[in-house]
Design a protein around this motif. Structure first.
Motif, PDB file in Angstrom:
ATOM      1  N   GLN B  45       0.646  -1.174   0.008  1.00  0.00           N
ATOM      2  CA  GLN B  45       0.004  -0.105  -0.024  1.00  0.00           C
ATOM      3  C   GLN B  45       1.021   1.320  -0.081  1.00  0.00           C
ATOM      4  OE1 GLN B  45      -3.634  -0.693   1.098  1.00  0.00           O
ATOM      5  NE2 GLN B  45      -3.769   1.257  -0.069  1.00  0.00           N
ATOM      6  N   GLN B  46       1.974   1.246   0.768  1.00  0.00           N
ATOM      7  CA  GLN B  46       2.770   2.436   1.013  1.00  0.00           C
ATOM      8  C   GLN B  46       3.681   2.597  -0.187  1.00  0.00           C
ATOM      9  OE1 GLN B  46       2.192   4.702   3.050  1.00  0.00           O
ATOM     10  NE2 GLN B  46       0.729   3.438   3.809  1.00  0.00           N
ATOM     11  N   ILE B  47       4.104   1.596  -0.916  1.00  0.00           N
ATOM     12  CA  ILE B  47       4.989   1.672  -2.156  1.00  0.00           C
ATOM     13  C   ILE B  47       3.870   2.282  -3.278  1.00  0.00           C
ATOM     14  CG2 ILE B  47       6.170   0.471  -4.013  1.00  0.00           C
ATOM     15  CD1 ILE B  47       7.230  -1.513  -2.139  1.00  0.00           C
ATOM     16  N   PHE B  48       2.570   1.830  -3.078  1.00  0.00           N
ATOM     17  CA  PHE B  48       1.932   2.567  -3.906  1.00  0.00           C
ATOM     18  C   PHE B  48       1.849   4.068  -3.775  1.00  0.00           C
ATOM     19  CE2 PHE B  48      -2.121   4.105  -5.411  1.00  0.00           C
ATOM     20  CZ  PHE B  48      -2.295   4.092  -6.879  1.00  0.00           C
ATOM     21  N   ALA B  49       1.621   4.372  -2.599  1.00  0.00           N
ATOM     22  CA  ALA B  49       1.278   5.965  -2.103  1.00  0.00           C
ATOM     23  C   ALA B  49       2.460   6.850  -2.168  1.00  0.00           C
ATOM     24  CB  ALA B  49       0.690   5.979  -0.717  1.00  0.00           C
ATOM     25  N   ILE B  50       3.536   5.990  -2.126  1.00  0.00           N
ATOM     26  CA  ILE B  50       5.146   6.835  -2.159  1.00  0.00           C
ATOM     27  C   ILE B  50       5.782   6.750  -3.396  1.00  0.00           C
ATOM     28  CG2 ILE B  50       7.248   7.153  -1.047  1.00  0.00           C
ATOM     29  CD1 ILE B  50       6.045   5.905   1.367  1.00  0.00           C
ATOM     30  N   GLY B  51       5.765   5.588  -3.999  1.00  0.00           N
ATOM     31  CA  GLY B  51       6.564   5.308  -5.064  1.00  0.00           C
ATOM     32  C   GLY B  51       5.811   5.492  -6.296  1.00  0.00           C
ATOM     33  N   VAL B  52       4.725   4.726  -6.625  1.00  0.00           N
ATOM     34  CA  VAL B  52       3.852   4.925  -7.862  1.00  0.00           C
ATOM     35  C   VAL B  52       3.724   6.166  -8.028  1.00  0.00           C
ATOM     36  CG1 VAL B  52       2.164   4.029  -9.067  1.00  0.00           C
ATOM     37  CG2 VAL B  52       3.255   2.555  -7.437  1.00  0.00           C
ATOM     38  N   LEU B  53       3.001   6.932  -6.853  1.00  0.00           N
ATOM     39  CA  LEU B  53       2.474   8.335  -7.067  1.00  0.00           C
ATOM     40  C   LEU B  53       3.465   9.360  -7.490  1.00  0.00           C
ATOM     41  CD1 LEU B  53      -0.461   8.429  -4.861  1.00  0.00           C
ATOM     42  CD2 LEU B  53      -0.394   7.767  -7.175  1.00  0.00           C
ATOM     43  N   SER B  54       4.863   8.925  -7.366  1.00  0.00           N
ATOM     44  CA  SER B  54       5.890   9.843  -7.393  1.00  0.00           C
ATOM     45  C   SER B  54       6.382   9.535  -8.851  1.00  0.00           C
ATOM     46  CB  SER B  54       7.197   9.754  -6.679  1.00  0.00           C
ATOM     47  OG  SER B  54       6.421   9.770  -5.336  1.00  0.00           O
ATOM     48  N   LEU B  55       6.019   8.296  -9.629  1.00  0.00           N
ATOM     49  CA  LEU B  55       6.675   8.045 -10.937  1.00  0.00           C
ATOM     50  C   LEU B  55       6.535   9.315 -11.823  1.00  0.00           C
ATOM     51  CD1 LEU B  55       8.089   5.545 -11.691  1.00  0.00           C
ATOM     52  CD2 LEU B  55       5.885   4.456 -12.294  1.00  0.00           C
ATOM     53  N   PRO B  56       5.417   9.699 -12.067  1.00  0.00           N
ATOM     54  CA  PRO B  56       5.292  10.736 -13.343  1.00  0.00           C
ATOM     55  C   PRO B  56       6.483  11.886 -13.305  1.00  0.00           C
ATOM     56  CG  PRO B  56       3.223  10.301 -12.364  1.00  0.00           C
ATOM     57  CD  PRO B  56       4.005   9.573 -11.218  1.00  0.00           C
ATOM     58  N   ILE B  57       6.450  12.561 -11.904  1.00  0.00           N
ATOM     59  CA  ILE B  57       7.526  13.677 -11.775  1.00  0.00           C
ATOM     60  C   ILE B  57       8.863  13.215 -12.012  1.00  0.00           C
ATOM     61  CG2 ILE B  57       7.360  13.525  -9.247  1.00  0.00           C
ATOM     62  CD1 ILE B  57       8.013  16.669  -9.510  1.00  0.00           C
ATOM     63  N   ILE B  58       9.176  11.959 -11.415  1.00  0.00           N
ATOM     64  CA  ILE B  58      10.437  11.262 -11.730  1.00  0.00           C
ATOM     65  C   ILE B  58      10.884  11.157 -13.103  1.00  0.00           C
ATOM     66  CG2 ILE B  58      12.173   9.377 -10.945  1.00  0.00           C
ATOM     67  CD1 ILE B  58      11.484  11.103  -8.624  1.00  0.00           C
ATOM     68  N   LEU B  59       9.990  10.557 -13.932  1.00  0.00           N
ATOM     69  CA  LEU B  59      10.281   9.957 -15.189  1.00  0.00           C
ATOM     70  C   LEU B  59      10.527  11.403 -15.788  1.00  0.00           C
ATOM     71  CD1 LEU B  59       8.312   7.064 -15.929  1.00  0.00           C
ATOM     72  CD2 LEU B  59      10.454   7.228 -14.928  1.00  0.00           C
ATOM     73  N   VAL B 101      20.707  12.027  -6.223  1.00  0.00           N
ATOM     74  CA  VAL B 101      20.414  13.285  -5.526  1.00  0.00           C
ATOM     75  C   VAL B 101      19.066  13.975  -6.055  1.00  0.00           C
ATOM     76  CG1 VAL B 101      21.338  15.648  -4.954  1.00  0.00           C
ATOM     77  CG2 VAL B 101      22.769  13.796  -5.132  1.00  0.00           C
ATOM     78  N   VAL B 102      18.899  14.257  -7.242  1.00  0.00           N
ATOM     79  CA  VAL B 102      17.778  14.772  -7.792  1.00  0.00           C
ATOM     80  C   VAL B 102      16.587  14.137  -7.418  1.00  0.00           C
ATOM     81  CG1 VAL B 102      16.694  15.883  -9.879  1.00  0.00           C
ATOM     82  CG2 VAL B 102      19.129  16.168  -9.637  1.00  0.00           C
ATOM     83  N   THR B 103      16.792  12.737  -7.660  1.00  0.00           N
ATOM     84  CA  THR B 103      15.586  11.972  -7.126  1.00  0.00           C
ATOM     85  C   THR B 103      15.194  12.213  -5.673  1.00  0.00           C
ATOM     86  OG1 THR B 103      16.226  10.324  -8.860  1.00  0.00           O
ATOM     87  CG2 THR B 103      14.451   9.644  -7.375  1.00  0.00           C
ATOM     88  N   ALA B 104      16.309  12.195  -4.817  1.00  0.00           N
ATOM     89  CA  ALA B 104      15.999  12.354  -3.633  1.00  0.00           C
ATOM     90  C   ALA B 104      15.305  13.736  -3.165  1.00  0.00           C
ATOM     91  CB  ALA B 104      17.176  12.285  -2.897  1.00  0.00           C
ATOM     92  N   LEU B 105      15.794  14.805  -3.887  1.00  0.00           N
ATOM     93  CA  LEU B 105      15.300  16.056  -3.605  1.00  0.00           C
ATOM     94  C   LEU B 105      13.712  16.021  -4.025  1.00  0.00           C
ATOM     95  CD1 LEU B 105      18.285  18.341  -4.791  1.00  0.00           C
ATOM     96  CD2 LEU B 105      17.355  17.700  -2.399  1.00  0.00           C
ATOM     97  N   LEU B 106      13.610  15.573  -5.136  1.00  0.00           N
ATOM     98  CA  LEU B 106      12.150  15.546  -5.662  1.00  0.00           C
ATOM     99  C   LEU B 106      11.305  14.673  -4.706  1.00  0.00           C
ATOM    100  CD1 LEU B 106      12.677  15.109  -9.449  1.00  0.00           C
ATOM    101  CD2 LEU B 106      11.832  17.195  -8.360  1.00  0.00           C
ATOM    102  N   PHE B 107      11.831  13.792  -4.385  1.00  0.00           N
ATOM    103  CA  PHE B 107      11.113  12.736  -3.474  1.00  0.00           C
ATOM    104  C   PHE B 107      10.613  13.209  -2.029  1.00  0.00           C
ATOM    105  CE2 PHE B 107      11.260   9.277  -0.253  1.00  0.00           C
ATOM    106  CZ  PHE B 107      10.375   8.362  -0.806  1.00  0.00           C
ATOM    107  N   ALA B 108      11.743  14.367  -1.677  1.00  0.00           N
ATOM    108  CA  ALA B 108      11.560  14.932  -0.449  1.00  0.00           C
ATOM    109  C   ALA B 108      10.289  15.748  -0.650  1.00  0.00           C
ATOM    110  CB  ALA B 108      12.571  15.650   0.095  1.00  0.00           C
ATOM    111  N   GLY B 109      10.268  16.450  -1.712  1.00  0.00           N
ATOM    112  CA  GLY B 109       9.085  17.384  -1.956  1.00  0.00           C
ATOM    113  C   GLY B 109       7.855  16.739  -2.312  1.00  0.00           C
ATOM    114  N   ARG B 110       7.875  15.649  -2.889  1.00  0.00           N
ATOM    115  CA  ARG B 110       6.589  15.088  -3.459  1.00  0.00           C
ATOM    116  C   ARG B 110       6.183  14.180  -2.277  1.00  0.00           C
ATOM    117  NH1 ARG B 110       2.917  12.408  -3.736  1.00  0.00           N
ATOM    118  NH2 ARG B 110       1.812  11.692  -5.343  1.00  0.00           N
ATOM    119  N   ALA B 111       6.738  13.195  -1.888  1.00  0.00           N
ATOM    120  CA  ALA B 111       6.526  12.065  -1.000  1.00  0.00           C
ATOM    121  C   ALA B 111       6.658  12.356   0.470  1.00  0.00           C
ATOM    122  CB  ALA B 111       7.071  10.722  -1.474  1.00  0.00           C
ATOM    123  N   GLY B 112       7.888  12.929   0.893  1.00  0.00           N
ATOM    124  CA  GLY B 112       8.225  13.435   2.189  1.00  0.00           C
ATOM    125  C   GLY B 112       7.214  14.360   2.684  1.00  0.00           C
ATOM    126  N   SER B 113       6.861  15.220   2.139  1.00  0.00           N
ATOM    127  CA  SER B 113       5.792  16.333   2.404  1.00  0.00           C
ATOM    128  C   SER B 113       4.462  15.709   2.670  1.00  0.00           C
ATOM    129  CB  SER B 113       5.772  17.569   1.627  1.00  0.00           C
ATOM    130  OG  SER B 113       5.278  17.339   0.225  1.00  0.00           O
TER     131      SER B 113
END
Ligand SMILES: Nc1ncnc2c1ncn2[C@@H]1O[C@H](COP(=O)(O)OP(=O)(O)OP(=O)(O)O)[C@@H](O)[C@H]1O
Ligand SMILES: [Mg+2]
Lengths: 309, 261, 157
Positions: B45-59, B101-113
């Motif tokens: 469930q969390q991989i979906f909420a955190i990973g899958v939903l971050s996919l578009p911005i990362i790609l 690094v860029v993935t982690a920064l985007l990740f902090a902004g998208r999934a972390g917040s």
């Protein structure tokens, strides 16, 4: 894993049985046994002695002694902000007193290990003042939550149990709604259904009646009383609704300014000579019960401001 | 003067208190990790909420970073006649640095917040309290699956970022700039090392995944139970998360790539 | 907790994408084959000075990478550095009298070993040692020599 949990409950309650002799009430899923137990002994399920507690320096409780009788409905009343919710949190082990003991079924809650505390909480139900439903689950899943977490019951059985509880609070038809689509009063009733899902030995209700219309209020009053009597539960109610509460409570505690002001059966308190008790129970605006949070004299404060300007 | 010293002392004490609390918090969460093995559904469930939903911005970000990188580097390298090395330079920049690094920064902004806000709100609305009273430990039921989900998602996202970035660089290099497509790949393969570069990049992203998710769930859990507290927690997650990523990146780079070319 | 099928499918796709990206990085961006393919053979060479050469530095012949440095040791009897190299199996016709030198990629780039093929009929095999070697050019030494020869040269002329 889950199966182990349910076995653990049995083992724990069996040991409780031996420890406390006639303490049959700790057996889960056996309302009638508990009822027999409650008839056998009139001892206290919760025993609070010398409780002191404060939030960051502000004293909330100062040497409070409270006994909650097994199988009875005990009401805790007092002005807003005296610490009634805090008292329930202390009993549930969510806050730690600075001194004093809180014994629930023989065990001192602040000293319990994490595991034993969680085992004890499985046998307590608590209705939060705000309801506190899980916002990402719908009504049905909210009520099913404790069942799914703590038992291995098949989905069919969970469905039946949930529907029974929802029917009891009159919200079986609302099972597919999300919490955001519920009114405050409905949310509180769903939370009530969730709190009784595991048939706990003790229920704590924080303001169960606020926000209810007269009809659902009447139903809730009856429900709480019936749950208590039919399942042999022990009930603690925190409420401001003097009449409703007095009508179902077997015993009342009046709290104010960190102390127990008076306690006794509703009839006795109604005839109490204490001016404080009379004012509170009859809701009179003037008297010894303070309406204000502690503050310097009002006139003085106003003068101070104009003087400093 | 004295009061200023006192303020400084109080400030420092508060920092240390938070640092200590966050580590104790991590310790408590770790105690619940084993239980997750029996309930993989929570993590999924969390991989979906955190990973899958971050996919578009990362790609999308990965594609554009790769294309821009190829364009910029080409303009410099062509001056030295080194445009054949475009492939390895693009790949090394992505795999070693920009991917993690860029993935982690985007990740902090998208999934972390989002994580911090979700947990902070659950606290503010007493959902965590009510769970505790239902004998369900929020550390195990809520925090642990999110920590694991985040820590698993970030390395995968970073790998996708690098892979799509290299492909974006390839499109620009061969389509737009006329670099030989064989040279692009073969030079890359000759100069990018599986362990020195790729594995180290993956290690970086694993570290970032744990740290950023840890910061997010801690800030949420530690938030003051008010709407203002939740707002502060999300801001802090993004700021502290990003700073932690940049600081750790420096340390990890120095450790990994410091002693050899 | 019941799980919606869509969530599970999405997570499955996500994980598959992630791992194929990793696979692409391993196969296409770097050359995993140089690690999997252990059928290569090991040769060694002794140098007076290896400069900045490190393990895993490339071994090249005519600019093409044919293997990697696998080990660097110091021989305390001869006071030389013994460099072992693993050469990919497909390059098995290197003349026995080939020479090895330590070169630098560009002026300040990384060090690598460059092989210069000789004319021998016999080929290098597992365990062979390259006899003719040339040490690394150490920039400081070079500059020192240059300055020295300038001042010397100026005096003698
Ligand atoms: N987390 C907290 N930090 C500091 N003070 C608190 C905290 N929670 C409650 N208090 C204070 O403790 C006192 C008792 O709070 P509590 O919520 O127990 O009151 P209550 O008796 O339940 O009131 P009400 O009838 O309005 O629900 C209040 O005066 C409140 O200001
Ligand atoms: Mg309250």
């Amino acid at each position: 894993m889950k199966r182990e949990h349910s076995i653990q409950i049995k083992v724990l309650s069996a040991s409780g049985y031996f420890e406390h002799g006639v303490n049959l009430r700790t057996m889960p899923d056996s309302g009638w046994l508990r009822m027999v137990g409650s008839m056998l002994d009139g001892s206290s399920l919760v025993e609070i002695r010398g409780l002191r507690f404060g939030y960051s320096g502000r004293m909330i409780f100062n040497e409070v002694d409270i006994d909650i009788q097994r199988g009875k409905v005990t009401a805790i009343m007092g002005p807003s902000g005296t610490g009634k919710t805090t008292l329930l949190r202390l009993i549930g082990g969510q806050e730690y007193p600075s001194s004093g003991t809180i014994r629930v079924d023989g065990a001192n809650v602040p000293e319990l290990s994490r595991n034993n505390l969680y085992q004890l909480r499985k046998r307590m139900g608590m209705l939060f003042q705000s309801g506190a439903l899980l916002t990402d689950l719908n009504v049905f899943d909210n009520v099913a939550f404790p069942l799914r977490e703590h038992t291995d019951l098949p989905e069919m059985m969970i469905r039946d149990l949930v529907l029974i509880k929802l029917q009891a609070v009159g919200l079986r038809g609302a099972r597919d709604l999300m919490p955001s689509a519920l009114s405050g009063g409905m949310a509180r009733r769903v939370a009530l259904a969730r709190a009784i899902a595991l048939d706990p030995m003790m229920m704590m209700y924080d303001e169960p009646f606020s926000g209810q219309d007269p009809i659902s209020m009447g139903v809730l009053v009856k429900l709480i009383r019936e749950l208590n009597d039919a399942l042999g539960m022990t009930t603690i109610i925190v409420s401001h609704d003097v009449n409703e509460t007095a009508s179902i409570a077997d015993y009342l505690y009046l709290l104010s300014e960190g102390k127990v002001v008076e306690h006794g059966t509703p009839e006795r308190l109604r005839q109490s000579g204490s001016e404080w008790t009379r004012q509170f129970l009859e809701g009179l605006p003037d008297g010894p019960v303070p309406f204000h949070y502690p503050a310097p004299d009002f006139a003085e404060e106003l003068l101070q401001v104009s003087a400093s300007q | 003067m004295i009061t200023q010293l006192q303020h400084l002392g109080a400030w420092a004490l508060k920092r240390f208190e938070r640092l200590g609390r966050s580590h104790l918090f991590l310790f408590h969460v770790s105690a619940g990790l084993g239980e997750l093995l029996t309930r993989p559904g929570l993590v999924i469930q969390q991989i979906f909420a955190i990973g899958v939903l971050s996919l578009p911005i990362i790609l999308v970000a990965g594609l554009f970073v790769g294309m821009v990188l190829a364009l910029q580097l080409y303009n410099t390298m062509v001056n030295f006649g080194a445009e054949q090395s475009l492939g390895p330079v693009v790949a090394l920049s992505l795999v070693r640095e920009l991917g993690p690094v860029v993935t982690a920064l985007l990740f902090a902004g998208r999934a972390g917040s989002a994580l911090a806000a979700e947990i902070g709100l659950m606290k503010a609305t007493e959902q965590l309290s009510s769970m505790e009273m239902m004998a369900v430990d929020p550390m195990r039921r809520i925090i642990a699956p999110r920590l694991v989900g985040g820590a698993l998602s970030l390395p995968l996202l970073a790998a996708m970022f690098s892979a799509i970035g290299v492909s974006g660089g390839f499109m620009v290099a061969t389509g737009l700039l006329g670099v030989d497509s064989n040279a692009y790949w073969s030079q890359m393969q000759a100069n990018v090392d599986l362990f020195d570069d790729i594995a180290n990049g993956v290690i970086k992203s694993i570290v970032f995944g744990v740290v950023v998710t840890w910061i997010a769930v801690f800030e949420g859990y530690d938030a003051a139970p008010t709407s203002e507290g939740v707002a502060r927690a999300t801001t802090r997650t993004v700021v502290n998360g990003s700073l932690a990523v940049l600081g750790l990146d420096f340390i990890l780079t120095a450790l990994m790539f410091g002693d050899n070319g | 907790m019941r799980q919606s099928r869509a969530v599970e499918i999405w997570v499955g796709v996500f994980v598959a994408l992630g791992f194929s990206a990793l696979l692409m990085l391993a196969m296409k961006v770097s050359s995993i084959t140089s690690y999997i393919d252990n059928k290569g053979y090991q040769i060694s060479a002794a140098f007076e000075n290896i400069g900045g050469l490190t393990v895993r530095a490339p071994v090249r012949i005519a600019g093409v990478r044919i293997g990697r440095v696998s080990d660097i040791r110091f021989d305390s009897d001869t006071f030389q550095a013994i460099v072992s190299m693993r050469i990919d199996a497909q390059y098995n016709h290197l003349p026995l009298d080939s020479s090895a030198s330590i070169l630098t990629d560009g002026l300040l780039g990384e060090n690598y070993i460059g092989l210069e093929p000789g004319g021998d009929e016999e080929s290098l095999k597992e365990g062979d040692r390259i006899e003719i070697t040339q040490s690394a050019l150490v920039l400081e030494k070079l500059i020192g020599q240059f300055l020295f020869s300038r001042s010397q040269g100026g005096a003698s002329k």
